[in-house]
Design a protein around this motif. Sequence first.
Motif, PDB file in Angstrom:
ATOM      1  N   VAL A 198      -7.754 -24.645 -40.604  1.00  0.00           N
ATOM      2  CA  VAL A 198      -9.155 -24.525 -40.202  1.00  0.00           C
ATOM      3  C   VAL A 198      -9.227 -24.553 -38.683  1.00  0.00           C
ATOM      4  O   VAL A 198      -8.701 -25.465 -38.042  1.00  0.00           O
ATOM      5  N   LEU A 487     -15.179 -19.661 -48.361  1.00  0.00           N
ATOM      6  CA  LEU A 487     -13.893 -20.362 -48.327  1.00  0.00           C
ATOM      7  C   LEU A 487     -13.118 -20.140 -49.622  1.00  0.00           C
ATOM      8  O   LEU A 487     -11.888 -20.012 -49.609  1.00  0.00           O
ATOM      9  N   TRP A 513     -18.887 -29.444 -43.135  1.00  0.00           N
ATOM     10  CA  TRP A 513     -17.636 -30.186 -42.947  1.00  0.00           C
ATOM     11  C   TRP A 513     -17.060 -30.633 -44.290  1.00  0.00           C
ATOM     12  O   TRP A 513     -15.835 -30.691 -44.464  1.00  0.00           O
ATOM     13  N   LEU A 516     -15.284 -27.670 -45.689  1.00  0.00           N
ATOM     14  CA  LEU A 516     -14.040 -27.431 -44.954  1.00  0.00           C
ATOM     15  C   LEU A 516     -12.976 -28.466 -45.306  1.00  0.00           C
ATOM     16  O   LEU A 516     -11.779 -28.156 -45.325  1.00  0.00           O
ATOM     17  N   TYR A 519     -11.406 -27.317 -48.448  1.00  0.00           N
ATOM     18  CA  TYR A 519     -10.552 -26.156 -48.200  1.00  0.00           C
ATOM     19  C   TYR A 519      -9.245 -26.565 -47.526  1.00  0.00           C
ATOM     20  O   TYR A 519      -8.162 -26.102 -47.907  1.00  0.00           O
TER      21      TYR A 519
END
Length: 606
Positions: A198, A487, A513, A516, A519
């Motif tokens: 990321v 994602l 967030w 993420l 991910y």
Amino acid sequence: MASMNEEKSPFIKALEIFLEGERTGQLIKFVLIPVLLILAALLPPISLVDRVLAAGYTTITLGGGSVVDLDGTQLTILPQGLSQRIRVRLTSLPRLDFLAGKTEEGEALELIPPYLDMKSPLYLLKVRGPMPEASFLTIPIPNDAEPLATLDIYQWTGEEWQWLPHKIIPEDDVIETWLSSLPPGIAVMQTRPRLPSVACELGEGGTLAGAKSDILTRVSAQGLFLQNDGLSGEATIGGEISPLAQGEDHVVIPTLVNRVNGVIRDDLTHNILVNEDLRRNHIQEIVGLVVESDYAGIRIDYAGIGPPLREDFTAFITELTDQLHAEEKLLTVRVETPVQIAEDRWDTGGYDWEALGRVVDGLQLPALPLPQAYLPGGQMEALLNYALGLVDRYKVRLILSAQARDRVGDQEASLSYEEALGLLGGQIALPGEEVNPGQSLTMEPSSLKDWGMQYLEGAHTYWFTHQDERGEHTIFLENAESIAHKLELARAFNLQGVMVEGLLDEGCDERVWEALSQYAAAQPCSIQNQFAILWQVANTQGEVMAEEVCPLDDPTFSWTVPQAGEYIISYAISDDGGQTASVVGGEALLVALAPTPTPTPIPTPV
């Protein structure tokens, strides 16, 4: 003159005796004749050795040709670059035998990367004569090769496995690759997900104060720009990277752009790319900056590269990569959004994705802007299928945006998530500013009624429209749910990772967030935004008198005034089902008047 009947010379007599001797006959019979026969077999036109060594080879003439394996795999040699006839052999080692170590290709087996699963036989290629410069190999898709979106072709060089550009043709059930030389071996591989990376973009003067260091692995810091073409001997690079961008938990990669105050300096870019001396000096300046500042590498973001500069830009990136790699530095290149010209073809302009992908360490691809592209089987999947046939998927990073988009006609502008939700705010439709105790009120946000919020289910995207003097605006929200959907797409294609623009800007959906984090941990990304209206009534002392959560499609709120006094009625827009308020929508002051007492009539004197 000497007589013909004169006595023979001693040499002739000796030769006759030798030839007529028993040993001479044996020598001729068992030595000389076999030698002559062997020579006749070895020399043209028989050329027995060549025939034996060429067993299994197919002759390819100057017009090209092809050879087919038993499973239907076909190698086609094109005539381009052929200067003479060659012989080519195509054989295959059964997959199970190869994986069980029952072949002589033990080194190739040992060096298969752990993120690859071999799905086809190992195809062995050999050539006798000059190496052909143009050919393509067509392989039937193996039976257990699904999913096709993550299927690749790799070549065995004799030392390592290398990714090859390819094209999957589902309707023909084949996968094909094009070759500039014939490697010792080729196999179809199913790819496995690697731990995704990321990254985010950090603007000039920005900080990483709000960044989650356990999620971010790379930061692309803004601040460097192309300021000169170097014709006058001046430095070509201007600007600087803020020291606040440095961090111990992530790799900092400066970004060099060819934009100044938002304007693309295509004049400077053109001058540098087409002039070898200017290009060489610019490359040396870039490498010097990276090495002296001890950056891990650099990210090139040169916009507006048109088709006429395609070869020059490729040469620039190739030369820059060579020099950066010599210093053990990385090079990442951002390309521009391509234009779809057919179902399976895209116009990439001046960016040769295949050539760039061969040399760079990372290629960053902007995600398509419209939410319709993210419907199942939609345009974004088509773009990734095309891109990953040209560039190794483990080099591709998808560029996402955490910013909402405001489209008016063919114009588009970015705004934060909070700013976009704030557009839904407005006045509350009240029956009047003054009411009476005991009166029942029904209220609704006038803007929500006029604009409405809509949801594109397959794309997980919310949007709404509104009118102003410029025309009709369409606002596409970008929040945790829409980002999580994108994602998942990056995860489904086993990409290197994602770059999220606007992630550190104020007004971003904080739950991005969370998506993420899922991910980065290689976990499924599943977040839902549930929009609702959070109503509240409070008195002037701040005491909450009533609260209610209403869905967006029915945002009306009913309340009965309990007693005389002043009340503040407000509503907020929530994206988590009413648990918290994302933005304040609007408020109004309501005054409940005490009833005027009716005077007691005075009796009339009798």
